[in-house]
Design a protein around this motif. Structure first.
Motif, PDB file in Angstrom:
ATOM      1  N   TYR A  28      25.820  61.928  -7.575  1.00  0.00           N
ATOM      2  CA  TYR A  28      24.621  61.875  -6.748  1.00  0.00           C
ATOM      3  C   TYR A  28      23.395  62.182  -7.595  1.00  0.00           C
ATOM      4  N   ASN A  29      22.242  61.678  -7.127  1.00  0.00           N
ATOM      5  CA  ASN A  29      20.964  62.034  -7.726  1.00  0.00           C
ATOM      6  C   ASN A  29      20.104  62.610  -6.607  1.00  0.00           C
ATOM      7  N   ARG A  30      19.801  63.901  -6.714  1.00  0.00           N
ATOM      8  CA  ARG A  30      19.130  64.596  -5.622  1.00  0.00           C
ATOM      9  C   ARG A  30      17.696  64.103  -5.442  1.00  0.00           C
ATOM     10  N   ALA A  31      16.977  63.900  -6.533  1.00  0.00           N
ATOM     11  CA  ALA A  31      15.576  63.498  -6.434  1.00  0.00           C
ATOM     12  C   ALA A  31      15.441  62.087  -5.852  1.00  0.00           C
ATOM     13  N   ARG A  38      27.970  58.928 -18.198  1.00  0.00           N
ATOM     14  CA  ARG A  38      28.524  60.112 -18.851  1.00  0.00           C
ATOM     15  C   ARG A  38      27.820  61.324 -18.258  1.00  0.00           C
ATOM     16  N   VAL A  39      28.462  61.940 -17.271  1.00  0.00           N
ATOM     17  CA  VAL A  39      27.840  63.012 -16.485  1.00  0.00           C
ATOM     18  C   VAL A  39      27.808  64.297 -17.303  1.00  0.00           C
ATOM     19  N   GLU A  79      25.776  65.682 -10.668  1.00  0.00           N
ATOM     20  CA  GLU A  79      24.496  65.004 -10.539  1.00  0.00           C
ATOM     21  C   GLU A  79      24.261  64.125 -11.761  1.00  0.00           C
ATOM     22  N   TYR A  80      23.923  62.862 -11.514  1.00  0.00           N
ATOM     23  CA  TYR A  80      23.662  61.930 -12.601  1.00  0.00           C
ATOM     24  C   TYR A  80      22.160  61.669 -12.714  1.00  0.00           C
ATOM     25  N   GLN A  81      21.754  61.256 -13.906  1.00  0.00           N
ATOM     26  CA  GLN A  81      20.389  60.815 -14.158  1.00  0.00           C
ATOM     27  C   GLN A  81      20.456  59.386 -14.699  1.00  0.00           C
ATOM     28  N   PRO A  82      19.405  58.587 -14.500  1.00  0.00           N
ATOM     29  CA  PRO A  82      19.442  57.202 -14.988  1.00  0.00           C
ATOM     30  C   PRO A  82      19.802  57.099 -16.468  1.00  0.00           C
ATOM     31  N   GLU A  83      19.314  58.051 -17.269  1.00  0.00           N
ATOM     32  CA  GLU A  83      19.575  57.992 -18.712  1.00  0.00           C
ATOM     33  C   GLU A  83      21.017  58.347 -19.075  1.00  0.00           C
ATOM     34  N   ASP A  84      21.808  58.818 -18.105  1.00  0.00           N
ATOM     35  CA  ASP A  84      23.208  59.155 -18.360  1.00  0.00           C
ATOM     36  C   ASP A  84      24.092  57.919 -18.454  1.00  0.00           C
TER      37      ASP A  84
END
Length: 300
Positions: free
Chosen positions: A54-57, A108-109, A135-140
């Protein structure tokens, strides 16, 4: 594992082709003390792990879509939307779920957290599933994902608004059990309804945080013991009130300088498994508060 209430009499190997299928003859002691003979078929495919990405933001989740022949032969088109998952294959649960997330989704979390274990079909399957969130980020994202062709995988990666994923559970587009469980758990991390947030302190910063929480769709609750206004309450009554207040709220937001009262609120929050935030920016707005919460799903 042994139990005084179970006697294994005989095990028959029925298949060792893909995984292990056995017929087990056993006796089970009933509650009245009598022993009843029973026979069951048990399918052992090892234990597994799954993760809710998930991405909270952004208020989004990463899911996959792939063909499942058991669903296909049970009056379904066979293409299930699922959370990333896989069998342990002698790896630790955390090691395996990191590898599976990268292999299936391309992400890659950086940090994963185990939340619980569950038997998904205990009437016939031995598998214990280890549930994680991360939590994942686009850059991951380091590759396209998609699984391994040599293992027959042809996985589509989906980035969905969280509200859309919940709607897909309601209307039957998501029917995978582990995925439904994870999406329900993620409601704690991506709120879909207003949270009651206990605010420490009564200074200007706390008032500003209260305004921000209201704008985000939440309900700020000042952490003020009535005795502070009347100056007439015993210390143990004040502490009991604080306990009840913390247990009733969904989270604690610490504002202003640290004080013994703030430290006590944090201590109680940890005791009752209530989330503790240090900055109002850490608290996501409610999904339903945003008019753009349900755009269509995107394939990534």
């Amino acid at each position: 594992m042994s139990s005084p209430n179970v006697r294994i009499l005989k095990q028959h190997l029925l298949s060792d082709n893909w995984y292990v299928l056995k017929k087990i003859d056993f006796e089970l002691q009933r509650r009245d003390g009598s022993w009843q003979p029973q026979t069951r078929e048990v399918y052992d495919r090892g234990n597994g792990a799954t993760i809710g990405l998930y991405n909270r933001a952004r208020r989004t989740v990463i899911l996959t879509r792939q063909f499942r022949i058991p669903a296909f032969v049970n009056e379904h088109h066979g293409y299930l939307i699922e959370a990333a998952a896989g069998l342990l294959d002698n790896a630790s649960p955390e090691e395996r779920i990191r590898l599976e997330a990268e292999e299936e989704t391309g992400y890659r979390v950086r940090s994963v957290r185990k939340i619980f274990d569950a038997f998904m079909s205990p009437g016939s399957v031995t598998e214990r599933v280890h549930f994680f969130v991360g939590e994942y980020q686009p850059e991951d994202r380091i590759n396209d994902g998609g699984g391994l062709a040599e293992e027959g995988e042809d996985i589509e990666v989906l980035e969905l608004p969280f509200a859309e994923a919940l709607a897909m559970v309601d209307d039957g587009r998501i029917m995978d059990g582990k995925t439904i469980i994870l999406l329900q758990y993620l409601k704690k991390l991506i709120p879909v309804s207003p949270l009651m947030i206990l605010l420490t302190g009564a200074d200007e910063q706390a008032r500003a945080c209260a305004a921000s929480l209201l704008l985000a769709g939440h309900i700020p609750v000042p952490a003020i013991w009535p005795g502070q206004m009347s100056q007439a309450a015993a210390a143990h009554d004040a502490d009991e009130y604080t306990r009840l207040l913390v247990k009733r709220c969904d989270a604690v937001l610490c504002t202003g300088a640290t004080s013994p009262h703030t430290s006590r609120l944090v201590e109680l929050a940890q005791q009752y498994d209530v989330a503790v935030y240090r900055d109002v920016s850490e608290i996501p707005a409610t999904v339903t508060h945003h008019p753009d919460a349900r755009p269509s799903a995107s394939i990534i």
